[in-house]
Design a protein around this motif. Sequence first.
Motif, PDB file in Angstrom:
ATOM      1  N   LEU A   1       0.578  -1.538   0.329  1.00 52.10           N
ATOM      2  CA  LEU A   1       0.194  -0.211   0.149  1.00 52.10           C
ATOM      3  C   LEU A   1       0.960   1.426   0.293  1.00 52.10           C
ATOM      4  O   LEU A   1       0.452   2.655  -0.750  1.00 52.10           O
ATOM      5  N   ILE A   2       2.245   1.533   0.568  1.00 50.88           N
ATOM      6  CA  ILE A   2       2.931   2.599   1.210  1.00 50.88           C
ATOM      7  C   ILE A   2       3.513   2.191  -0.394  1.00 50.88           C
ATOM      8  O   ILE A   2       3.627   3.313  -0.728  1.00 50.88           O
ATOM      9  N   ARG A   3       4.381   1.250  -0.714  1.00 54.86           N
ATOM     10  CA  ARG A   3       4.365   1.566  -2.145  1.00 54.86           C
ATOM     11  C   ARG A   3       4.066   1.826  -3.320  1.00 54.86           C
ATOM     12  O   ARG A   3       4.252   2.662  -4.271  1.00 54.86           O
ATOM     13  N   TYR A   4       2.394   1.740  -3.454  1.00 54.53           N
ATOM     14  CA  TYR A   4       1.950   1.838  -4.906  1.00 54.53           C
ATOM     15  C   TYR A   4       1.576   3.473  -4.484  1.00 54.53           C
ATOM     16  O   TYR A   4       1.137   3.585  -5.459  1.00 54.53           O
ATOM     17  N   GLN A   5       1.225   3.279  -2.714  1.00 56.16           N
ATOM     18  CA  GLN A   5       0.786   5.112  -3.052  1.00 56.16           C
ATOM     19  C   GLN A   5       1.938   6.161  -3.376  1.00 56.16           C
ATOM     20  O   GLN A   5       1.614   6.984  -3.918  1.00 56.16           O
ATOM     21  N   GLN A   6       2.537   5.493  -2.562  1.00 54.92           N
ATOM     22  CA  GLN A   6       4.677   6.394  -2.732  1.00 54.92           C
ATOM     23  C   GLN A   6       4.413   6.528  -5.272  1.00 54.92           C
ATOM     24  O   GLN A   6       4.780   7.719  -6.255  1.00 54.92           O
ATOM     25  N   TYR A   7       4.031   5.712  -5.691  1.00 54.28           N
ATOM     26  CA  TYR A   7       4.144   5.135  -6.919  1.00 54.28           C
ATOM     27  C   TYR A   7       3.126   6.590  -7.779  1.00 54.28           C
ATOM     28  O   TYR A   7       3.337   6.470  -8.754  1.00 54.28           O
ATOM     29  N   TYR A   8       1.736   6.248  -7.111  1.00 53.25           N
ATOM     30  CA  TYR A   8       0.643   6.809  -7.976  1.00 53.25           C
ATOM     31  C   TYR A   8       1.219   8.659  -6.984  1.00 53.25           C
ATOM     32  O   TYR A   8       0.798   9.109  -7.822  1.00 53.25           O
ATOM     33  N   GLN A   9       1.982   8.686  -5.980  1.00 56.95           N
ATOM     34  CA  GLN A   9       2.213  10.127  -5.865  1.00 56.95           C
ATOM     35  C   GLN A   9       3.503  11.097  -6.728  1.00 56.95           C
ATOM     36  O   GLN A   9       3.344  12.025  -7.226  1.00 56.95           O
ATOM     37  N   ALA A  10       4.300   9.288  -6.937  1.00 53.48           N
ATOM     38  CA  ALA A  10       5.263  10.005  -7.890  1.00 53.48           C
ATOM     39  C   ALA A  10       4.765  10.148  -9.555  1.00 53.48           C
ATOM     40  O   ALA A  10       5.358  11.343 -10.039  1.00 53.48           O
ATOM     41  N   ASN A  11       3.285   9.814 -10.049  1.00 53.80           N
ATOM     42  CA  ASN A  11       3.120   9.792 -11.315  1.00 53.80           C
ATOM     43  C   ASN A  11       2.540  11.112 -10.949  1.00 53.80           C
ATOM     44  O   ASN A  11       1.761  11.933 -12.305  1.00 53.80           O
ATOM     45  N   ALA A  12       1.791  11.402 -10.134  1.00 53.60           N
ATOM     46  CA  ALA A  12       1.040  12.772  -9.996  1.00 53.60           C
ATOM     47  C   ALA A  12       1.799  13.948 -10.063  1.00 53.60           C
ATOM     48  O   ALA A  12       1.296  14.845 -10.631  1.00 53.60           O
ATOM     49  N   LYS A  13       2.774  13.625  -9.729  1.00 56.70           N
ATOM     50  CA  LYS A  13       4.360  15.016  -9.830  1.00 56.70           C
ATOM     51  C   LYS A  13       4.641  14.891 -11.556  1.00 56.70           C
ATOM     52  O   LYS A  13       4.863  15.937 -11.564  1.00 56.70           O
ATOM     53  N   VAL A  14       4.631  13.771 -12.095  1.00 55.90           N
ATOM     54  CA  VAL A  14       4.558  13.819 -13.336  1.00 55.90           C
ATOM     55  C   VAL A  14       3.719  14.736 -14.147  1.00 55.90           C
ATOM     56  O   VAL A  14       4.319  15.844 -14.724  1.00 55.90           O
ATOM     57  N   ILE A  15       2.759  14.391 -13.849  1.00 56.30           N
ATOM     58  CA  ILE A  15       1.646  15.224 -14.314  1.00 56.30           C
ATOM     59  C   ILE A  15       2.004  16.677 -13.917  1.00 56.30           C
ATOM     60  O   ILE A  15       1.954  17.781 -14.742  1.00 56.30           O
TER      61      ILE A  15
END
Length: 548
Positions: free
Chosen positions: A519-533
């Motif tokens: 959950l933490i890993r995929y949450q960070q993954y989501y946040q990182a992709n949001a940062k890309v956008i």
Amino acid sequence: MSMFSIGLSGLNAAQNALGTTSNNISNVFTPGYNREITVLGQSGATSGVQVNDIQRQFNQYVADQLNAAKSATSALDAYQTQINQIDSLLADQDAGLAPLMQGFFSSMEDLAGAPSDPAARQGVLGAADTLSAQFRAFDGYLQDMQQGINGQIRDEVGQINNTTEQLAGLNREIALARARSGEAPNALLNQRDQLVSELSERLDVELTVQDGKSYQISLPGGQPLVSGTQSYKLEAVASPNDPQRIVVGYHDPGGGTQALDEDAIQGGSLGGLMAFRAETLDRTQNQIGQLAVSFAVAFNEQHAQGTNLDGEQGGDLFEIGSPRVFSDAANAGGAEITATFDNANIAALEANDFTVRVTDATATPPTFEVTRNGSGTPLDASEVSYDAATGELGFGGVTLSIDDPAKLADGDSFEVQPVRRAASEFANAIDDPDKIAAGLSDASGDNENALAMQKLQDQLLVGGSATFSQSYASMVSDVGNRTNIVQVNLAAQQGLSEQLSAVQQSESGVNLDEEAANLIRYQQYYQANAKVIDTATSVVDTILGLRP
């Protein structure tokens, strides 16, 4: 591909991964659930990521091993539950037959010491009543177990039919789901595998995966229970050669019902029940019956040689049940057979059931094959006799009377149970103390026949190889040994099942610590992709701001 598209693909992948992880956590205690993982891959020839599959972590090889172990464990557990009842019954020092037989012989000793004493004579009748009542009680208890097994077989068959019908339905639903989406419906696959596991706990089955998709389930003998979207039912039916015995019948694809051999059902609670009945319950009933018949016949013969206080020849001291014969439902002939004990050859009486088959009905005299049901071994020709003048067939301490040998047909089969229910009618045949034939003459104080009856306790009168006490002790020991073996095997099998379950859980089970980390890993993954956008937006804004 733009940074926006790359970021969006990452957001989508992260969202799917978070959804899969959440689903794992929510189903951590769901029976039959297999952990899922999100399989990611590069998006074609362009940049970005895509979700290739939501993959179920399921190992068919491990599942098959675990189902087989569960089937064996369930069989032994059902066997142990039943055999413990018989073991407790026979080994009871207060309620067992051993002290009552000893009490009866003690009363005979008192009678021999005072053959004319009314109290001593009444003591013999009281001991005889108590002993015969306990024989009947034992038989009744064991017969109740037989009826209980019949009822449990009916229940198990009903549950099995319900499960196979559901499995056929799931095969259909899974095929339709694959046709619609082209993907495996994991929830339906889990349900199907859970049902196979539950079915294995009821009986041993063989699973074949057709075309890598549809399940085919069959009995070890090859009879299909589930084939694609079609299920075939079992049925609890009366045995063709013993109408009081429930066995398993199979509805074949042609619509007929065939009674299966009892050893065709293996494993699971159903197989355990049937194995217990064949190996222990039947045997114990026969042993009780053999002991009762041997006891009654020996005392009746000796008592008949004496004289009672009225100067009359002694009659039977005990009553005993008769052998039972059942005609097979498939017999072509119409001959009827009855059976009696061969008192002159009672030492040959066995704690066995027999099958008598007509091998040549037209021969003079007709020929027969007699087989022991327990071992399946035929009796030697020297052990079987046939009297053409009377139409009587003799073997194993019993005599079969055929009403009309001309009505026999080749292949006719008869189930003979010499002693199975004999103890059910074991009773004291005398209610007048004066009728006890304690002497060999009418002389006052004659105790010779009472002494002779007392000495029967030391003679090898059960099967020609054991005293009454030895026979009962052997029976208790036999059941006790079987109980211990079942307990040891069950413990070992439970250990194996637990090991295989641990292996299965290590691969397919949900680990909450691991999922929490995901959950933490995929949450960070989501946040990182949001940062890309977000970064892409800033870049675009900056570029747009450079224009005059």
